[in-house]
Design a protein around this motif. Structure first.
Motif, mmCIF file in Angstrom:
data_model
loop_
_atom_site.group_PDB
_atom_site.id
_atom_site.type_symbol
_atom_site.label_atom_id
_atom_site.label_comp_id
_atom_site.label_asym_id
_atom_site.label_seq_id
_atom_site.Cartn_x
_atom_site.Cartn_y
_atom_site.Cartn_z
ATOM 1 N N ASP A 3 1.037 -1.262 -0.317
ATOM 2 C CA ASP A 3 0.127 0.050 0.156
ATOM 3 C C ASP A 3 0.405 1.265 0.012
ATOM 4 O O ASP A 3 0.072 2.571 0.699
ATOM 5 C CB ASP A 3 -0.512 0.180 1.070
ATOM 6 C CG ASP A 3 -2.212 -0.746 1.254
ATOM 7 O OD1 ASP A 3 -2.280 -0.994 0.627
ATOM 8 O OD2 ASP A 3 -2.684 -1.827 2.755
ATOM 9 N N GLY A 5 2.415 2.620 -2.426
ATOM 10 C CA GLY A 5 2.431 3.607 -3.945
ATOM 11 C C GLY A 5 3.704 2.164 -5.182
ATOM 12 O O GLY A 5 3.463 2.799 -5.952
ATOM 13 N N ASP A 81 -3.225 -5.471 -9.657
ATOM 14 C CA ASP A 81 -3.061 -3.833 -9.003
ATOM 15 C C ASP A 81 -2.799 -2.588 -10.532
ATOM 16 O O ASP A 81 -3.702 -1.511 -10.449
ATOM 17 C CB ASP A 81 -1.842 -3.610 -8.849
ATOM 18 C CG ASP A 81 -2.031 -4.608 -7.170
ATOM 19 O OD1 ASP A 81 -2.696 -4.064 -6.451
ATOM 20 O OD2 ASP A 81 -1.489 -5.575 -7.190
ATOM 21 N N THR A 127 -8.249 -1.298 -5.153
ATOM 22 C CA THR A 127 -8.813 0.554 -5.216
ATOM 23 C C THR A 127 -7.633 1.365 -5.559
ATOM 24 O O THR A 127 -7.762 2.448 -5.729
ATOM 25 C CB THR A 127 -9.668 0.526 -3.967
ATOM 26 O OG1 THR A 127 -8.916 -0.635 -2.873
ATOM 27 C CG2 THR A 127 -10.678 -0.465 -4.083
ATOM 28 N N SER A 128 -6.320 0.688 -4.893
ATOM 29 C CA SER A 128 -5.535 1.839 -5.467
ATOM 30 C C SER A 128 -5.070 1.508 -6.851
ATOM 31 O O SER A 128 -3.608 2.815 -6.824
ATOM 32 C CB SER A 128 -4.680 1.461 -4.115
ATOM 33 O OG SER A 128 -3.811 0.277 -4.426
ATOM 34 N N SER A 130 -5.120 1.074 -11.615
ATOM 35 C CA SER A 130 -5.011 2.219 -12.354
ATOM 36 C C SER A 130 -5.054 1.281 -13.619
ATOM 37 O O SER A 130 -4.866 -0.160 -13.716
ATOM 38 C CB SER A 130 -3.890 3.104 -12.197
ATOM 39 O OG SER A 130 -2.487 1.719 -12.799
ATOM 40 N N ARG A 171 -7.743 4.741 -10.851
ATOM 41 C CA ARG A 171 -7.030 5.448 -11.813
ATOM 42 C C ARG A 171 -6.927 4.971 -13.548
ATOM 43 O O ARG A 171 -6.720 4.300 -13.798
ATOM 44 C CB ARG A 171 -6.390 6.320 -11.708
ATOM 45 C CG ARG A 171 -5.994 6.661 -9.984
ATOM 46 C CD ARG A 171 -4.659 6.911 -9.684
ATOM 47 N NE ARG A 171 -4.032 6.155 -9.387
ATOM 48 C CZ ARG A 171 -2.959 6.166 -9.886
ATOM 49 N NH1 ARG A 171 -2.745 6.875 -10.633
ATOM 50 N NH2 ARG A 171 -2.074 5.243 -9.664
ATOM 51 N N PRO A 225 -0.928 9.096 -6.801
ATOM 52 C CA PRO A 225 -2.340 8.315 -6.302
ATOM 53 C C PRO A 225 -2.930 9.560 -6.972
ATOM 54 O O PRO A 225 -4.504 9.213 -6.832
ATOM 55 C CB PRO A 225 -2.464 7.906 -5.070
ATOM 56 C CG PRO A 225 -1.359 8.447 -4.669
ATOM 57 C CD PRO A 225 -0.477 8.185 -5.403
#
Length: 241
Positions: A3, A5, A81, A127-128, A130, A171, A225
């Protein structure tokens, strides 16, 4: 999954991993600690890429012109992810010579395919996570014989904005390369060096791009993010002159 990044312990899908740019992206992601899922129409090229990676990877065939292939890919891919697609099937040439089938293949790679990837895979992204797609400078610098390229790249730029709203908080971004020496200009033969030198002389950055420039832009889009619905221009300012 991380988590912080970074790509460490994350799952990265590279569509077009058999291309030079896709292979470079896969190698960078693997070196950063990601598990790679390599996708594209030619399993032999994907296996070649897999053999160059330092970490775990999986190869899956994918045809962006076939929704059934995309749906099947989604079923086999599982959760992930980040997804990056470098796919492009140019349909260049004079307007009078364009064939509808070639135009449709170009749109399948750049517009319809990315749309269907989001349709079938958005529910499998963290959810994080892209999506990052590849547009191109032709959308901002159209030229004779490049009408389809300009239109598909422009359509993709608007598609990422729409998808960023529709599938939020996942994203969605695009990278827009200018003239980059990825091997796509090798067909110019002896004229390649003069062509690239001329581009460098005109560009505000006074150079042409390298594959590493594109990799850095993609990694930025993945890592930040607070960046979504954005086109990152990696063209040395070429669209401005």
């Amino acid at each position: 999954m991380s988590d912080d990044g970074s790509l460490k312990d994350r799952r990265l899908v590279v569509v077009g991993a058999g291309s030079r740019t896709g292979r470079a992206l896969a190698k960078a992601g693997s070196a950063a600690g990601a598990e790679l899922l390599l996708a594209g129409p030619d399993p032999r090229k994907l296996e070649w890429t897999a053999g160059e990676l330092s970490g775990p990877s999986k190869v899956l065939a994918l045809d962006l012109a076939d929704e059934q292939s995309i749906a099947g890919f989604a079923d086999r891919a599982g959760g992930f992810d980040h997804l990056v697609s470098t796919a492009a099937v140019p349909a260049n040439g004079p307007l009078r010579d364009l064939e509808a089938a070639d135009v449709q293949r170009a749109f399948a790679a750049k517009v319809i395919g990315p749309l269907l990837l989001a349709k079938h895979l958005a529910g499998q992204v963290s959810t994080s996570g892209s999506f990052t797609f590849f547009s191109g400078v032709a959308a901002w610098r159209p030229a004779p014989g490049r009408t389809v390229m300009a239109t598909t790249n422009g359509a993709l730029a608007f598609l990422v904005q729409a998808l960023a709203v529709e599938i939020a908080p996942v994203r969605v971004n695009a990278v827009s390369p200018g003239i980059v020496d990825t091997g796509s200009w090798d067909g110019l033969g002896a004229d390649k060096e003069a062509f690239l030198r001329g581009v460098a002389e005109r560009n505000p950055a006074r150079r042409v791009g390298a594959t590493e420039d594109l990799v850095k832009a993609v990694l930025y889009a993945i890592d930040n993010p607070y960046v979504t619905g954005t086109v990152l221009h990696v063209d040395g300012g070429g669209r401005l002159v």
